[in-house]
Design an enzyme around this catalytic site. Structure first.
Site, PDB file in Angstrom:
ATOM      1  N   GLU A 262      58.000  72.197  81.812  1.00 30.80           N
ATOM      2  CA  GLU A 262      57.674  71.356  81.299  1.00 30.80           C
ATOM      3  C   GLU A 262      59.104  70.208  81.635  1.00 30.80           C
ATOM      4  OE1 GLU A 262      54.882  70.067  81.491  1.00 30.80           O
ATOM      5  OE2 GLU A 262      53.370  72.258  81.166  1.00 30.80           O
ATOM      6  N   GLU A 291      54.185  69.303  90.574  1.00 33.82           N
ATOM      7  CA  GLU A 291      54.461  70.678  90.236  1.00 33.82           C
ATOM      8  C   GLU A 291      55.252  71.210  90.937  1.00 33.82           C
ATOM      9  OE1 GLU A 291      52.902  72.495  88.272  1.00 33.82           O
ATOM     10  OE2 GLU A 291      53.167  74.194  88.527  1.00 33.82           O
TER      11      GLU A 291
HETATM   12 ZN    ZN Z   1      53.335  72.466  85.739  1.00 36.44          ZN
END
Ligand code: ZN
Length: 502
Positions: A262, A291
């Site tokens: 995160e 991502e």
């Molecule tokens: Zn992620």
């Protein structure tokens, strides 16, 4: 200084839209962290109202006029602003305001129903809210696809330019080498993971995770870290970035690797271009590029030996009873073991979890699968892909929050982003003449600076494929990820794979 009335008009229109979105994000973050369960209905109404306001702003003639006046701009930045603005306007204008409001209401209600169903470990209470949400998403997808593939319209929300036919060959190539890899590993003795297990009080895990996040560059004066049942990162603003985490007392990996993940997202949000803040270009390029940032810090940095040469003494300081050596810990960070829960999956079988969801989503929106049949279809695919069958819905179809909030077409970006993370890390390593030494001494600035330059500060200037090509010189490919996974499995398990002809 030269004045640009057209630009100013556009920016002031867009800042209003972004302000509504920031309000939505704070409320979504709050719903997942501190909101009392009884607040769910009121929250769903509030979010529906905000979605309606955002829809009205995005479809207002004054915004379209402001965008049209940007057409004569010769600067790449302003052309890109217009491109991104048109994409958002097209998605809003393609559906009526009523549907935008209903979708927001159903997504918020879906999340609340999902929380409760997961607590009861039963799909039954979630079936009706999900059915409603899927019905609305089908309506939205059909309207936006305009005769084309509805699933593409869903993908486009997260990954501009992505299509089902474009993704299928990438995922087929991935599957073709990943399945034999996982099978070969399954024939070897399991890795001893005891070096990652023990007694780790959650408060200490949080402290360690937050400290690591700060060391890699996350700015806590412009961010937070709170508990939630599902970890996530929300960028309310580049100076207000919310991370969440969860952990297990008997294993330090989920919390630490989750926070690193995160924080990787958070670094991207905090590094977005200040000059374009509140405009379309001040946003991330795509969900997959997002991502790529989390996976890069979690896997490429956070599971690497250099990083652990630096971190291990700090881990011991925090948990004095933990005295594992790097040679024992490193294999435990790379254990490959089919499991039922995606967010706790290892870096290889993780993508098998994504393939299950990709298949089910496509079937749902192609009209080949009914919502009521989803739990059974889920269990069947897990048996076939991972060799495991969930004991109940909580460790099966109810484990993720994405579908509960209407995020269909999101899951593929996890795998796309992971592919990109390997390519970006390799490019950074080449550009910086190696990374092992700085990482082993806890110097993260060279890598972060490279990411800032090549990814973060570019915002949404480039479309994802172009951004990746400029940063790495390559198109997105599963091959570097597969080579990485095969190399790690070779070292940890002694398996030798042919590699194939990627
Ligand atoms: Zn992620």
């Amino acid at each position: 200084m030269e004045r640009h009335p057209a630009r100013e008009r556009f920016v002031s229109c867009w800042r209003e839209i972004r302000a509504v979105q920031s309000a939505e994000q704070v409320l979504e973050w709050d719903q997942e962290t501190y909101m009392p369960a009884a607040g769910a209905e009121a929250r769903a109404r509030t979010l529906a109202t905000l979605a309606g306001i955002k829809h009205a702003r995005l479809t207002a003639p004054e915004l379209s006029e402001a965008v049209a006046t940007l057409a004569s701009e010769s600067q790449a930045e302003w052309q890109a602003q217009a491109r991104e603005a048109r994409r958002h306007i097209r998605r809003a204008a393609g559906i009526p305001r009523r549907l935008a409001e209903e979708l927001a209401q159903a997504a918020s209600a879906g999340l609340a129903a999902w929380e409760e169903a997961r607590r009861q470990r039963s799909f039954a209470g979630f079936a009706a809210p999900l059915e409603r949400l899927v019905g609305l998403k089908k309506e939205q997808a059909a309207a936006l696809a305009d005769g084309g593939n509805p699933y593409d319209a869903l993908l486009d929300e997260f990954e501009p330019g992505a299509t089902e036919v474009g993704l299928l060959p990438l995922f087929d190539r991935l599957r073709a080498r990943l399945v034999p890899l996982v099978q070969a590993v399954a024939e070897r003795p399991p890795v001893d993971e005891s070096s990652a297990r023990g007694d780790f009080p959650l408060a200490d895990q949080r402290a360690l995770g937050a400290w690591v996040a700060e060391r890699i560059g996350f700015d806590f004066t412009a961010g937070r870290l709170d508990r939630s049942s599902h970890p996530f990162c929300l960028g309310v603003d580049r100076r207000d970035v919310r991370l969440t985490w969860r952990g297990q007392e008997n294993d330090f990996r989920p919390a630490l690797m989750g926070i690193l993940h995160e924080a990787g997202h958070g670094l991207y949000e905090q590094g977005l271009p200040e000059a374009w803040s509140g405009t379309p270009l001040g946003e991330p390029a795509s969900t997959a590029i997002h991502e790529s940032q989390s996976r890069l810090w979690e896997n490429m940095v956070g599971r690497g030996r250099p990083f652990w040469r630096w971190l291990l003494p700090h881990l011991r300081e925090r948990f004095p009873q933990h005295d594992a050596a790097l040679e024992d810990l490193w294999p435990a960070l790379h254990a490959i073991r089919p499991s039922l829960i995606r967010v706790e999956a290892d870096e290889a079988t993780y993508h098998l979890h994504i393939l299950v969801r990709f298949e089910l989503e496509r079937a749902l929106f192609a009209g080949q699968l009914a919502v009521g049949d989803l739990p059974h279809a889920w269990d069947e695919l897990y048996e076939r892909n991972l060799g495991l069958r969930p004991r109940d819905a909580a460790e099966g179809v109810l484990q993720d929050l994405h579908w509960a909030m209407g995020a269909f077409g999101y899951f593929p970006t996890y795998t796309l982003g992971t592919m990109a993370s390997v390519q970006l890390f390799a490019a950074a390593r080449r550009a910086l003449g190696g990374l092992d030494e700085p990482l082993a001494s806890g110097e993260f600035a060279p890598l972060l600076d490279w990411l800032r330059r090549e990814v973060h500060t570019r915002g949404a200037l480039l479309e994802p494929a172009e951004l990746l090509r400029e940063a790495t010189g390559e198109a997105l490919s599963p091959a570097p990820l597969l080579e990485y996974l095969e190399a790690v499995a070779g070292e940890v398990y002694g398996v030798r794979l042919q590699g194939g002809n990627e």
